[in-house]
Design an enzyme around this catalytic site. Structure first.
Site, short mmCIF file in Angstrom:
data_model
loop_
_atom_site.label_atom_id
_atom_site.label_comp_id
_atom_site.label_asym_id
_atom_site.label_seq_id
_atom_site.Cartn_x
_atom_site.Cartn_y
_atom_site.Cartn_z
N GLY A 191 45.63 23.75 41.67
CA GLY A 191 44.47 23.13 41.05
C GLY A 191 43.60 22.44 42.09
N GLY A 204 42.25 28.30 38.94
CA GLY A 204 41.68 29.62 38.68
C GLY A 204 40.47 29.98 39.52
CB VAL A 205 38.51 28.31 42.12
CG1 VAL A 205 37.99 27.37 41.05
CG2 VAL A 205 39.53 27.60 43.00
N GLY A 206 40.70 30.99 42.71
CA GLY A 206 41.05 32.02 43.69
C GLY A 206 41.64 31.51 44.98
CE LYS A 207 44.71 26.21 44.27
NZ LYS A 207 44.23 26.57 42.91
CB THR A 208 46.70 32.79 45.36
OG1 THR A 208 47.29 31.65 44.73
CG2 THR A 208 47.82 33.66 45.91
N GLY A 235 47.50 24.50 47.75
CA GLY A 235 47.76 23.51 46.73
C GLY A 235 47.81 24.11 45.34
CE LYS A 243 50.55 27.62 44.06
NZ LYS A 243 49.28 28.17 43.64
CG LEU A 246 38.69 40.58 46.88
CD1 LEU A 246 39.87 39.99 47.65
CD2 LEU A 246 37.77 41.33 47.82
#
Length: 233
Positions: A120, A14-18, A118, A39, A209
């Site tokens: 997580g 939930g840190v915004g990798k995508t 990745g 992914k 964003l």
């Protein structure tokens, strides 16, 4: 680019990798690079009449406009919102890391840069006996760390860098990401503290964003270009 591939990991889920992966791909495309995205495994997929839809991977494909089948972009998909290795075990579907590596190599032959996202963090299980950190080592590519901008990020970020360095994985840098529009007091001091403590570059802080910005490759590229020192990757 200095490398044919970058693995984008997070300090947590939930840190915004995508979002960071999509924004990085968008700015690279805007600067004339041919970019592919992957992914390898996605859980929490939506079940549709056509099968499981990996929303993160589909978003990456839409933002980049990559003309590749979803089976290459996201070869393993699971419905339960669990670590991929756990979801795969429950589904009775073995994840083969060699299959992932072959897909990565296939895409890398056709593109200037391949961004691999990745799930997580580094120690999330991918399959029996294999964590994501092991996949990064087998791919042989450097990694980029996405960390949340707020409270707790100092510990999580330093632990992630320490773990990667102990595994002899090259860390290109850290991006702090504002995952909500609400700002806690630590977001003002965290960048300065991390700059003192990190031995890798802090590449910048990505602002929160809006839904409209998230839909636009042009806006993602522009925001990434203004806030993140991505050209040093």
């Amino acid at each position: 680019m200095k490398t044919k591939g970058i693995f984008i990991t997070g300090t947590d889920t939930g840190v915004g990798k995508t979002v960071i992966t999509a924004s990085l791909a968008a700015v690279m495309l805007a600067n004339g690079l041919k970019v592919s995205v992957m992914k390898p495994a996605e859980s929490g997929c939506t079940r549709t009449k056509d099968g499981l839809l990996p929303q993160d991977a589909e978003y990456l494909r839409r933002i980049t406009g990559i003309n590749e089948p979803l089976d290459l972009i996201c070869p393993y998909r699971f419905e339960p919102p669990l670590a991929p290795g756990v979801a795969a075990e429950l589904a009775g579907i073995p994840i083969d890391p060699e299959h992932i590596i072959k897909i990565y190599q296939k895409l890398s032959e056709r593109y200037d840069i391949n961004l691999v996202e990745g799930a997580g963090g580094l120690l999330v299980p991918l399959c029996k006996g294999l964590l994501y950190i092991d996949l990064i080592k087998r791919l042989g590519i450097p990694m980029l760390v996405v960390a949340r901008a707020g409270l707790g990020t100092i510990n999580h970020t330093l632990l992630t860098i320490w773990t990667a360095k102990n595994a002899e994985i090259e860390v290109l840098g850290v991006i702090l990401n504002r995952v909500t529009h609400e700002q806690d007091i630590s977001e003002k001091s965290n960048p300065h503290v991390l700059q003192r403590l990190l031995d890798v570059p802090l590449l910048g802080v990505m602002p929160h964003l809006t839904s409209e910005e998230l839909k636009s490759p042009h806006q993602l590229a522009s925001i990434m270009d203004r806030h993140i020192n991505w050209k040093c990757l």
